[in-house]
Scaffold this active site. Structure first.
Site, mmCIF file in Angstrom:
data_model
loop_
_atom_site.group_PDB
_atom_site.id
_atom_site.type_symbol
_atom_site.label_atom_id
_atom_site.label_comp_id
_atom_site.label_asym_id
_atom_site.label_seq_id
_atom_site.Cartn_x
_atom_site.Cartn_y
_atom_site.Cartn_z
ATOM 1 N N HIS A 435 0.849 -1.196 0.000
ATOM 2 C CA HIS A 435 0.000 0.000 0.000
ATOM 3 C C HIS A 435 0.885 1.246 0.000
ATOM 4 O O HIS A 435 1.793 1.373 0.809
ATOM 5 C CB HIS A 435 -0.900 -0.014 1.242
ATOM 6 C CG HIS A 435 -1.714 1.222 1.410
ATOM 7 N ND1 HIS A 435 -1.589 2.054 2.493
ATOM 8 C CD2 HIS A 435 -2.661 1.784 0.616
ATOM 9 C CE1 HIS A 435 -2.418 3.050 2.383
ATOM 10 N NE2 HIS A 435 -3.087 2.913 1.253
ATOM 11 N N HIS A 510 2.071 11.127 -0.831
ATOM 12 C CA HIS A 510 1.080 10.628 0.121
ATOM 13 C C HIS A 510 1.188 11.525 1.348
ATOM 14 O O HIS A 510 2.009 11.305 2.222
ATOM 15 C CB HIS A 510 1.329 9.163 0.495
ATOM 16 C CG HIS A 510 0.271 8.621 1.415
ATOM 17 N ND1 HIS A 510 0.556 7.954 2.570
ATOM 18 C CD2 HIS A 510 -1.080 8.657 1.338
ATOM 19 C CE1 HIS A 510 -0.554 7.597 3.175
ATOM 20 N NE2 HIS A 510 -1.568 8.014 2.436
#
Length: 720
Positions: A435, A510
């Site tokens: 992820h 992110h």
């Protein structure tokens, strides 16, 4: 007498014995009363000290209560005001969204109707223009034929004119010569006639004159016919010239009409192109409106969270008020108990005074016959020893199957799969993934990305020394670089990209921006070159601050880096096995979750690779979500299970100094591994599984997912 004396002595001795017993008992009672009094005084002092401590605590609680109530009221007012503003903004945005949506729908329907009518009109006009062009082509051919004939006729007419001129010249010349000759002849003849007249009779002269007149008349008739022929030829030449001029004018008109038709066709083509561009813009605008709807839903979710926080704060205030009321009640109870104890102390003092008075009277009565008994001090030694033993038992579960097969060399696990498993479609195999694969490239000094809300970006800009470390702690989901992850068995890579306003490069992100994409993608391409039988799935999940040109440049770079390795898009996955991919030398699936994927044959759309986000911090909710979504999985497409916990804003605010790896990851790791061990791959079952920090426990996550493929092999052997 002696007996009486003895009896009296015995009575005195008895009285003395009785008096001694009574004094001892009284003294014992006095000692007990003194001890009880000392205990009560010490208890009274303790209670007074406790009362003082409780009063101080009560005062402190009152102060804290006022501060807490004021703080909570301020927070509550602020939150209520924020909630009111957000609700007003949300209502305004909702109305604006509804109005814009209605306008867009009306505009879309009107434009669609206009587009259809215009398309039909344009198609009819195009057909008409095509017919006109065909007719013009026929006219052009007829014109060329007529021009050719006209040129031939002009040549013939020119030749005829030259011949007519020559003939006219010859005829005029001959006529003039003939006239001159005739005049000479006539003169000579007249002379002869005159001579003959003289010689002949008048009748002969008349006959000769009559013959000459007839000849002159015949010659005049011939000259008149020749003049008529010349006039007819001149009128015919004028008519031919007029016809030529008319034909030239018609050709020019036809050419002008052809040019006008071509211009109309070009203009209609431009209109069609503009309509197609407007349709694409409308599709993009529709996508933007959908994203706005998602953002509005996020705002609504935040509003609900803020309302829940406000409700929780109200509950906390109510609890604090209840605790204050309970402390007040406890204080009142303690005060009543202290009053009761004081009353008991007063009663005991009165009884002690009465006992002291009685003892003094008894001592005065019997002071002559008895000596005072010294007080004996009783020392009570209390040595009570309490031993507390605690024992904890820790049960560690080890994945025994995960170390049995295929786990010795995770770098080549697809290459070393048994042959029966290589003939199974990749959507029926268990494939481990990471992820937010590229978060290991994030640095603390990097800018805050556009995937964060506006207030977090503002904090990152103006309070970077506080905000950026917190964002960094919750943004990093992987610690190993891309080659280490691939060598650890990871074959599905989750990627999020964005651009910056100051340059045209593309970066991973992110929370914070990561590195530029070129080097990691080149590392993946190099790794694939050295691992010919391994397959990788690249999933570009999100695109932030991307324009059409950015998409075009980014896709060109992907195709340039992974040239010849990308598997083309197919509606079915049945033939997409490891053996088929190796035979075709395809090593990569590129998932491009954007509408631009439909323009390329080797970019897989989002609909064929379903992925769902749990968005929770609870392990039980995560497991229930994974089971529920796995049961709903479609049979004919790929499916991604996200085994991870996601911190929300309240959780991060409660744990500002915590990290994703230390706080949330340990909560779910064992449960995730147990959940994966219970499941098995196959049709409608486990497929792609992703998690955070996949290298924990020497890539135990990858080993567990890869090892579950052996259940398919055992199942097939049992069936056979």
């Amino acid at each position: 007498m002696l007996r009486k004396k003895k009896k009296e002595k015995e009575k005195k001795v008895r009285k003395k014995c009785l008096n001694e017993r009574e004094t001892l008992s009284y003294e014992q009672q006095i000692l007990d009363n003194n001890k009880q009094l000392s205990r009560l005084r010490s208890r009274n002092e303790e209670l007074e000290h406790e009362v003082k401590v409780i009063t101080k605590k009560l005062e402190q609680l009152k102060e804290d209560r006022s501060d807490v109530v004021a703080h909570l009221k301020r927070n509550l007012e602020g939150k209520i005001e924020e909630a009111r503003e957000l609700s007003e903004r949300l209502l305004a945005l909702e109305e604006l969204r509804k109005q814009e949506q209605a306008d867009y729908k009306k505009k879309e329907s009107a434009m669609e109707l206009e587009y259809r009518t215009m398309e039909s009109n344009l198609s009819a006009e195009v057909k008409l223009a095509a017919g006109k062009l065909n007719a013009l082509e026929d006219w052009r051919l007829a014109r060329l034929d007529l021009m050719h004939k006209f040129e031939v006729q002009e040549e013939q007419i020119a030749k005829q004119e030259e011949s007519h001129k020559t003939t006219l010249y010859e005829t005029e010349k001959s006529v003039i010569i003939a006239k001159a000759k005739m005049q000479k002849e006539m003169e000579e003849r007249l002379k002869q006639l005159a001579q003959e007249f003289k010689e002949a009779t008048n009748i002969r002269i008349a006959d000769m004159m009559h013959n000459t007149v007839r000849r002159n008349i015949a010659l005049n008739h011939e000259l008149n016919t020749m003049l008529k022929v010349c006039e007819d030829l001149e009128t015919k030449s004028a008519e031919c010239k007029e016809n030529d001029r008319l034909l030239r004018l018609q050709c020019e008109l036809f050419e002008n009409e052809a040019k006008i038709a071509l211009k109309d066709a070009m203009r209609q083509q431009r209109v069609i192109h503009n309509l197609a561009q407007e349709h694409i813009n409308m599709v993009l605008e529709y996508g933007r409106i959908q994203r706005e709807n998602v953002r509005f839903n996020n705002y609504e979710r935040l509003m609900n969270e803020y309302r829940a926080i406000c409700a929780a704060s109200e509950q906390k205030t109510k609890m604090l008020e209840r605790q204050l009321q309970e402390t007040k009640k406890a204080r009142e109870e303690i005060l009543t108990e202290v009053r009761n104890k004081c009353e008991e102390f007063d009663k005991l003092n009165e009884t002690l005074k009465e006992a002291k008075r009685c003892v003094l009277e008894a001592l005065q009565c019997y002071s002559e016959s008895h000596e005072y008994i010294r007080h004996v001090c009783i020392h009570l030694d209390r040595c009570d020893v309490i031993a507390i033993m605690e024992s904890e038992s820790i049960i560690k579960s080890q994945a025994g199957e995960a170390d049995a097969i295929l786990n010795d060399d995770l770098e080549f696990w697809m290459t070393r799969l048994p042959a029966p498993l290589k003939d199974i479609s990749i959507i029926h195999l268990a494939i481990p993934g990471s992820h937010n694969t590229m978060t290991y490239t994030i640095q603390k000094h990097n800018d805050v990305g556009p995937d964060e809300p506006a207030f977090i970006r503002t904090l990152g800009r103006y309070c970077s020394f506080i905000a950026k470390p917190i964002i960094l702690n919750w943004s990093i989901t992987q610690c190993d670089d891309i080659k280490q992850q691939l060598n650890g068995g990871i074959r599905y890579l989750d990627l999020r990209v964005a651009t910056k306003s100051r340059d045209k490069a593309v970066y991973f992100l992110h929370g914070l921006y990561g590195s530029e994409i070129s080097k990691p993608l080149l590392d993946i391409a190099d790794w694939l070159t050295s691992h010919a039988n391994e397959i990788i799935i690249l999933d570009f999940q999100h695109f932030y601050a991307f324009t059409d040109n950015d998409h075009y440049r980014f896709i060109e770079k992907i195709q340039r880096i992974f040239s010849g390795k990308m598997c083309p898009v197919s509606a079915k996955f049945d033939h997409l096995t490891l053996q088929w991919l190796v035979a075709k030398r395809y090593q990569m699936f590129v998932i491009y979750r954007n509408v631009y994927a439909q323009n390329y044959s080797n970019l897989w759309p989002s609909a064929l690779w379903r992925t769902v986000w749990p968005n929770t911090v609870s392990v039980n909710e995560l497991i229930n979500f994974l089971n529920r979504e796995l049961q709903r999985r479609p049979f004919d497409i790929a499916f991604v299970s996200q085994c991870l916990l996601t911190p929300n804003t309240p959780y991060v605010m409660k744990h500002p100094c915590a990290t994703l790896k230390k706080n949330l990851m340990p909560l779910c790791q064992k449960q995730i591994l147990y959940w994966i061990g219970e499941k098995e791959p196959g049709r409608g079952r486990l497929n792609i599984v992703i998690a955070d920090f996949v290298s924990n426990g020497n890539f135990l996550f990858s080993k567990t997912v890869i090892q579950s493929n052996m259940k398919l092999l055992r199942k097939s052997t049992e069936i056979s």
